[in-house]
Design a protein around this motif. Sequence first.
Motif, PDB file in Angstrom:
ATOM      1  N   ASP A 238       0.842  -1.201   0.000  1.00 35.48           N
ATOM      2  CA  ASP A 238       0.000   0.000   0.000  1.00 35.48           C
ATOM      3  C   ASP A 238       0.878   1.253   0.000  1.00 35.48           C
ATOM      4  O   ASP A 238       0.612   2.218  -0.722  1.00 35.48           O
ATOM      5  CB  ASP A 238      -0.971  -0.002   1.187  1.00 35.48           C
ATOM      6  N   TYR A 265      -3.004  -6.209  -6.045  1.00 34.30           N
ATOM      7  CA  TYR A 265      -2.638  -6.799  -4.755  1.00 34.30           C
ATOM      8  C   TYR A 265      -3.135  -5.917  -3.602  1.00 34.30           C
ATOM      9  O   TYR A 265      -3.644  -6.416  -2.603  1.00 34.30           O
ATOM     10  CB  TYR A 265      -1.112  -6.982  -4.657  1.00 34.30           C
ATOM     11  N   VAL A 266      -2.993  -4.609  -3.766  1.00 34.92           N
ATOM     12  CA  VAL A 266      -3.450  -3.690  -2.710  1.00 34.92           C
ATOM     13  C   VAL A 266      -4.974  -3.776  -2.595  1.00 34.92           C
ATOM     14  O   VAL A 266      -5.525  -3.833  -1.483  1.00 34.92           O
ATOM     15  CB  VAL A 266      -2.962  -2.250  -2.992  1.00 34.92           C
ATOM     16  N   ASP A 267      -5.682  -3.849  -3.742  1.00 37.80           N
ATOM     17  CA  ASP A 267      -7.144  -3.989  -3.726  1.00 37.80           C
ATOM     18  C   ASP A 267      -7.554  -5.256  -2.980  1.00 37.80           C
ATOM     19  O   ASP A 267      -8.588  -5.296  -2.311  1.00 37.80           O
ATOM     20  CB  ASP A 267      -7.705  -4.072  -5.157  1.00 37.80           C
ATOM     21  N   ALA A 268      -6.741  -6.307  -3.113  1.00 32.23           N
ATOM     22  CA  ALA A 268      -7.054  -7.590  -2.462  1.00 32.23           C
ATOM     23  C   ALA A 268      -6.729  -7.562  -0.968  1.00 32.23           C
ATOM     24  O   ALA A 268      -7.041  -8.510  -0.248  1.00 32.23           O
ATOM     25  CB  ALA A 268      -6.275  -8.716  -3.145  1.00 32.23           C
ATOM     26  N   GLY A 269      -6.092  -6.492  -0.511  1.00 32.60           N
ATOM     27  CA  GLY A 269      -5.688  -6.429   0.912  1.00 32.60           C
ATOM     28  C   GLY A 269      -4.375  -7.161   1.160  1.00 32.60           C
ATOM     29  O   GLY A 269      -4.007  -7.422   2.302  1.00 32.60           O
ATOM     30  N   TRP A 270      -3.659  -7.493   0.075  1.00 35.71           N
ATOM     31  CA  TRP A 270      -2.359  -8.171   0.226  1.00 35.71           C
ATOM     32  C   TRP A 270      -1.288  -7.083   0.313  1.00 35.71           C
ATOM     33  O   TRP A 270      -0.703  -6.673  -0.693  1.00 35.71           O
ATOM     34  CB  TRP A 270      -2.099  -9.089  -0.974  1.00 35.71           C
ATOM     35  N   TYR A 271      -1.060  -6.613   1.519  1.00 34.71           N
ATOM     36  CA  TYR A 271      -0.162  -5.474   1.722  1.00 34.71           C
ATOM     37  C   TYR A 271       1.285  -5.884   1.956  1.00 34.71           C
ATOM     38  O   TYR A 271       2.132  -5.035   2.205  1.00 34.71           O
ATOM     39  CB  TYR A 271      -0.621  -4.636   2.922  1.00 34.71           C
ATOM     40  N   SER A 275       0.423  -7.807   6.483  1.00 31.29           N
ATOM     41  CA  SER A 275      -0.907  -8.410   6.407  1.00 31.29           C
ATOM     42  C   SER A 275      -0.815  -9.930   6.189  1.00 31.29           C
ATOM     43  O   SER A 275      -1.823 -10.598   5.997  1.00 31.29           O
ATOM     44  CB  SER A 275      -1.729  -7.768   5.290  1.00 31.29           C
TER      45      SER A 275
END
Length: 282
Positions: A238, A265-271, A275
């Motif tokens: 992010d 990846y950021v949209d998926a919450g894979w920070y 995370s």
Amino acid sequence: MASEHIIVVGAGQMGSGIAQVALQAGLRVTLVDVSKEGLAKGAERIKAGLKKLVEKGKLDAARLEAANGNLATATSATEVKDVDFAIEAVTENEDLKRRIFLELDGVVKPGGILATNTSSIPITRIAAATKRPENVIGMHFMNPVPVMQLVELIRGAATSDATYQTTKALAEKMGKTTVVSKDFPGFIVNRILIPMLNEACFALQEGLGTAEDIDTAMKLGTNQPMGPLQLADFIGLDTVLYIAEVLHKGLGDDKYRPSPLLRQYVDAGWYGKKSGRGFYKY
Ligand SMILES: NC(=O)c1ccc[n+]([C@@H]2O[C@H](COP(=O)([O-])OP(=O)(O)OC[C@H]3O[C@@H](n4cnc5c(N)ncnc54)[C@H](O)[C@@H]3O)[C@@H](O)[C@H]2O)c1
């Protein structure tokens, strides 16, 4: 102007690290955070960091005691008196930082310096919130502060030579090496680093190699301690995306456009590491 009593605003990972190196340098530090819990955690991190130095033989017991005695905490900067130098390290938000600078303008002694640890907000804009833009400067520490050698000093449009010299001397007292950058997006380190990490995301997106191959290639082929995708995971995807957007918008050149894969990846919450998942699983 001497820099004997420092106020560090923001007790997160950067603020607590900055306070720790200032204490190691024998300075008096007041650490400020709106969050009582954040403040307690920050103070704990500092004490643990100093204790570790004693265990490693890098700090003696007398200096540890002095450092612990030199640390004070507060939940508002306005409670703090007799301040020579302020270093702001609150959350990366321009409105918030401008508000804090307005407040610090009334707290720091006349002629004292207001420094910001921002990674991406123009120093010139933060300085304009105060009545002393000549005394405002960027002091960009690297993470983790006690370990990393570099501090980038960023001169805003109005930063005076005296402000620059005093800030450089303070950073050196804290054991750091400084470089000076103009006030343009990303300063020096992120201007060069983020496009490299972003390019590694494009390379993965295009199937140029696997994540492991891209990282091994850059690690062993260019002598970096870790590969770009792993480093992006450590920084936080992010944060990498955010800085890539700052470069793209601020410099107005499409060569800085963020990789769609990074955005996904950021949209998926894979920070990344924080995370539990990014280009790798943790
Ligand atoms: N994390 C990094 O790798 C890194 C590296 C260089 C610079 N920076 C910059 O340092 C700054 C801080 O980043 P961080 O990673 O320490 O963030 P963080 O989230 O760990 O800490 C931010 C702290 O600011 C506090 N805060 C929020 N509003 C406040 C207010 N009004 N008054 C006082 N405190 C307030 C929060 O409670 C929190 O404790 C940001 O500007 C960031 O861009 C970060």
